[in-house]
Design a protein around this motif. Structure first.
Motif, PDB file in Angstrom:
ATOM      1  N   SER A 186      65.121 101.899  44.257  1.00  0.00           N
ATOM      2  CA  SER A 186      64.785 100.538  43.863  1.00  0.00           C
ATOM      3  C   SER A 186      63.288 100.340  44.052  1.00  0.00           C
ATOM      4  CB  SER A 186      65.574  99.506  44.669  1.00  0.00           C
ATOM      5  OG  SER A 186      65.151  99.491  46.015  1.00  0.00           O
ATOM      6  N   ALA A 187      62.757  99.318  43.406  1.00  0.00           N
ATOM      7  CA  ALA A 187      61.322  99.042  43.502  1.00  0.00           C
ATOM      8  C   ALA A 187      61.119  97.540  43.550  1.00  0.00           C
ATOM      9  CB  ALA A 187      60.591  99.640  42.308  1.00  0.00           C
ATOM     10  N   ARG A 188      60.229  97.105  44.405  1.00  0.00           N
ATOM     11  CA  ARG A 188      59.957  95.674  44.535  1.00  0.00           C
ATOM     12  C   ARG A 188      58.983  95.220  43.467  1.00  0.00           C
ATOM     13  NH1 ARG A 188      55.304  93.750  45.833  1.00  0.00           N
ATOM     14  NH2 ARG A 188      53.713  95.143  46.613  1.00  0.00           N
ATOM     15  N   TYR A 189      58.998  93.932  43.194  1.00  0.00           N
ATOM     16  CA  TYR A 189      58.031  93.341  42.287  1.00  0.00           C
ATOM     17  C   TYR A 189      57.780  91.902  42.698  1.00  0.00           C
ATOM     18  CZ  TYR A 189      62.004  91.038  40.035  1.00  0.00           C
ATOM     19  OH  TYR A 189      63.106  90.275  39.794  1.00  0.00           O
ATOM     20  N   ASP A 190      56.635  91.376  42.291  1.00  0.00           N
ATOM     21  CA  ASP A 190      56.317  89.965  42.480  1.00  0.00           C
ATOM     22  C   ASP A 190      56.512  89.195  41.180  1.00  0.00           C
ATOM     23  OD1 ASP A 190      55.350  90.014  45.300  1.00  0.00           O
ATOM     24  OD2 ASP A 190      53.938  91.445  44.439  1.00  0.00           O
ATOM     25  N   GLU A 191      56.148  89.842  40.074  1.00  0.00           N
ATOM     26  CA  GLU A 191      56.328  89.271  38.738  1.00  0.00           C
ATOM     27  C   GLU A 191      57.035  90.322  37.898  1.00  0.00           C
ATOM     28  OE1 GLU A 191      55.379  86.136  38.073  1.00  0.00           O
ATOM     29  OE2 GLU A 191      54.361  85.899  39.997  1.00  0.00           O
ATOM     30  N   LEU A 192      57.848  89.867  36.955  1.00  0.00           N
ATOM     31  CA  LEU A 192      58.606  90.780  36.108  1.00  0.00           C
ATOM     32  C   LEU A 192      58.354  90.464  34.647  1.00  0.00           C
ATOM     33  CD1 LEU A 192      60.852  92.953  35.751  1.00  0.00           C
ATOM     34  CD2 LEU A 192      62.503  91.069  35.910  1.00  0.00           C
ATOM     35  N   VAL A 193      58.095  91.511  33.871  1.00  0.00           N
ATOM     36  CA  VAL A 193      57.931  91.393  32.421  1.00  0.00           C
ATOM     37  C   VAL A 193      59.013  92.256  31.785  1.00  0.00           C
ATOM     38  CG1 VAL A 193      56.439  91.878  30.445  1.00  0.00           C
ATOM     39  CG2 VAL A 193      55.445  91.015  32.582  1.00  0.00           C
ATOM     40  N   LEU A 194      59.781  91.669  30.862  1.00  0.00           N
ATOM     41  CA  LEU A 194      60.785  92.433  30.132  1.00  0.00           C
ATOM     42  C   LEU A 194      60.195  92.825  28.781  1.00  0.00           C
ATOM     43  CD1 LEU A 194      63.968  90.303  30.893  1.00  0.00           C
ATOM     44  CD2 LEU A 194      63.141  92.352  32.080  1.00  0.00           C
ATOM     45  N   ALA A 195      59.989  94.111  28.591  1.00  0.00           N
ATOM     46  CA  ALA A 195      59.428  94.636  27.345  1.00  0.00           C
ATOM     47  C   ALA A 195      60.313  95.786  26.889  1.00  0.00           C
ATOM     48  CB  ALA A 195      57.985  95.095  27.564  1.00  0.00           C
ATOM     49  N   THR A 196      61.581  95.472  26.690  1.00  0.00           N
ATOM     50  CA  THR A 196      62.585  96.509  26.427  1.00  0.00           C
ATOM     51  C   THR A 196      62.739  96.861  24.964  1.00  0.00           C
ATOM     52  OG1 THR A 196      64.303  94.817  26.429  1.00  0.00           O
ATOM     53  CG2 THR A 196      63.878  95.959  28.507  1.00  0.00           C
ATOM     54  N   GLY A 197      61.972  96.231  24.090  1.00  0.00           N
ATOM     55  CA  GLY A 197      62.032  96.587  22.679  1.00  0.00           C
ATOM     56  C   GLY A 197      63.119  95.834  21.953  1.00  0.00           C
ATOM     57  N   ALA A 198      63.428  96.339  20.790  1.00  0.00           N
ATOM     58  CA  ALA A 198      64.414  95.696  19.936  1.00  0.00           C
ATOM     59  C   ALA A 198      65.272  96.758  19.277  1.00  0.00           C
ATOM     60  CB  ALA A 198      63.701  94.860  18.864  1.00  0.00           C
ATOM     61  N   ASN A 199      66.396  96.344  18.769  1.00  0.00           N
ATOM     62  CA  ASN A 199      67.224  97.270  18.006  1.00  0.00           C
ATOM     63  C   ASN A 199      66.568  97.506  16.656  1.00  0.00           C
ATOM     64  OD1 ASN A 199      69.230  97.487  19.937  1.00  0.00           O
ATOM     65  ND2 ASN A 199      70.280  95.673  19.184  1.00  0.00           N
ATOM     66  N   PRO A 200      66.524  98.749  16.203  1.00  0.00           N
ATOM     67  CA  PRO A 200      65.898  99.012  14.910  1.00  0.00           C
ATOM     68  C   PRO A 200      66.757  98.475  13.772  1.00  0.00           C
ATOM     69  CG  PRO A 200      66.960 100.980  15.740  1.00  0.00           C
ATOM     70  CD  PRO A 200      67.038  99.943  16.834  1.00  0.00           C
ATOM     71  N   VAL A 201      66.100  98.162  12.691  1.00  0.00           N
ATOM     72  CA  VAL A 201      66.822  97.783  11.476  1.00  0.00           C
ATOM     73  C   VAL A 201      67.120  99.083  10.752  1.00  0.00           C
ATOM     74  CG1 VAL A 201      66.696  96.544   9.290  1.00  0.00           C
ATOM     75  CG2 VAL A 201      65.648  95.567  11.347  1.00  0.00           C
ATOM     76  N   LEU A 202      68.390  99.398  10.623  1.00  0.00           N
ATOM     77  CA  LEU A 202      68.782 100.651   9.989  1.00  0.00           C
ATOM     78  C   LEU A 202      69.111 100.425   8.524  1.00  0.00           C
ATOM     79  CD1 LEU A 202      71.059 102.002  12.852  1.00  0.00           C
ATOM     80  CD2 LEU A 202      68.700 102.614  12.351  1.00  0.00           C
ATOM     81  N   PRO A 203      68.572 101.262   7.662  1.00  0.00           N
ATOM     82  CA  PRO A 203      68.856 101.095   6.236  1.00  0.00           C
ATOM     83  C   PRO A 203      70.305 101.458   5.916  1.00  0.00           C
ATOM     84  CG  PRO A 203      67.634 103.115   6.612  1.00  0.00           C
ATOM     85  CD  PRO A 203      67.706 102.397   7.934  1.00  0.00           C
ATOM     86  N   PRO A 204      70.846 100.931   4.834  1.00  0.00           N
ATOM     87  CA  PRO A 204      72.243 101.220   4.467  1.00  0.00           C
ATOM     88  C   PRO A 204      72.362 102.589   3.799  1.00  0.00           C
ATOM     89  CG  PRO A 204      71.279  99.719   2.883  1.00  0.00           C
ATOM     90  CD  PRO A 204      70.252  99.936   3.957  1.00  0.00           C
ATOM     91  N   LEU A 205      72.266 103.660   4.572  1.00  0.00           N
ATOM     92  CA  LEU A 205      72.356 105.016   4.044  1.00  0.00           C
ATOM     93  C   LEU A 205      73.769 105.549   4.212  1.00  0.00           C
ATOM     94  CD1 LEU A 205      69.065 106.491   5.557  1.00  0.00           C
ATOM     95  CD2 LEU A 205      69.440 105.704   3.222  1.00  0.00           C
ATOM     96  N   ARG A 206      74.260 106.219   3.175  1.00  0.00           N
ATOM     97  CA  ARG A 206      75.590 106.807   3.238  1.00  0.00           C
ATOM     98  C   ARG A 206      75.652 107.809   4.389  1.00  0.00           C
ATOM     99  NH1 ARG A 206      78.139 111.232   1.373  1.00  0.00           N
ATOM    100  NH2 ARG A 206      76.383 112.051   0.198  1.00  0.00           N
TER     101      ARG A 206
END
Length: 127
Positions: free
Chosen positions: A92-112
């Motif tokens: 575990s790791a301590r913090y004083d401030e937390l930033v969530l920068a976990t990204g996003a789900n990609p937009v996947l094209p409609p490929l067969r």
């Protein structure tokens, strides 16, 4: 003890946050925690790396001097009361401030074949 900003995620948004934090005079310790085995890189250039137009090392993103990047270190839980991260390796790791920068789900094209019969990845025709 110095102030610590923990950033859950070590991608493009995390690197930009750390860089801008430093550029605006921030002096707390900043630690980026990322699941991937390497530090922040420009994912937009990945196709160019595969075609040989860019060297993989040329995709690395600046994150500001004094920023620590913990690779292969996924944040798997948060204790908001104790201000601690639970990490994939069991520590575990301590913090004083937390930033969530976990990204996003990609937009996947409609490929067969992109999705299997259940709608999840890994269809028989994928690849």
């Amino acid at each position: 003890m110095s102030r610590r900003i923990a950033v859950a995620g070590a991608g493009m948004a995390a690197a930009r946050f750390a860089q801008q934090y430093r550029a605006h005079g921030g002096d707390a310790e900043v630690v980026l925690y990322g699941a991937e085995p390497r530090g922040p890189y420009n994912r937009v250039l990945l196709a160019d790396v595969l075609t040989g137009r860019h060297d993989p090392e040329g995709t690395a993103l600046p994150h500001g001097a004094g920023t620590t990047v913990r690779t292969g270190c996924e944040v798997v839980g948060l204790d908001l009361v104790e201000r601690r991260l639970r990490l994939s390796g069991g520590e575990s790791a301590r913090y004083d401030e937390l930033v969530l920068a976990t990204g996003a789900n990609p937009v996947l094209p409609p490929l067969r074949g992109l999705h299997g019969p259940d709608g999840r990845g890994g269809g028989e025709d994928a690849g």
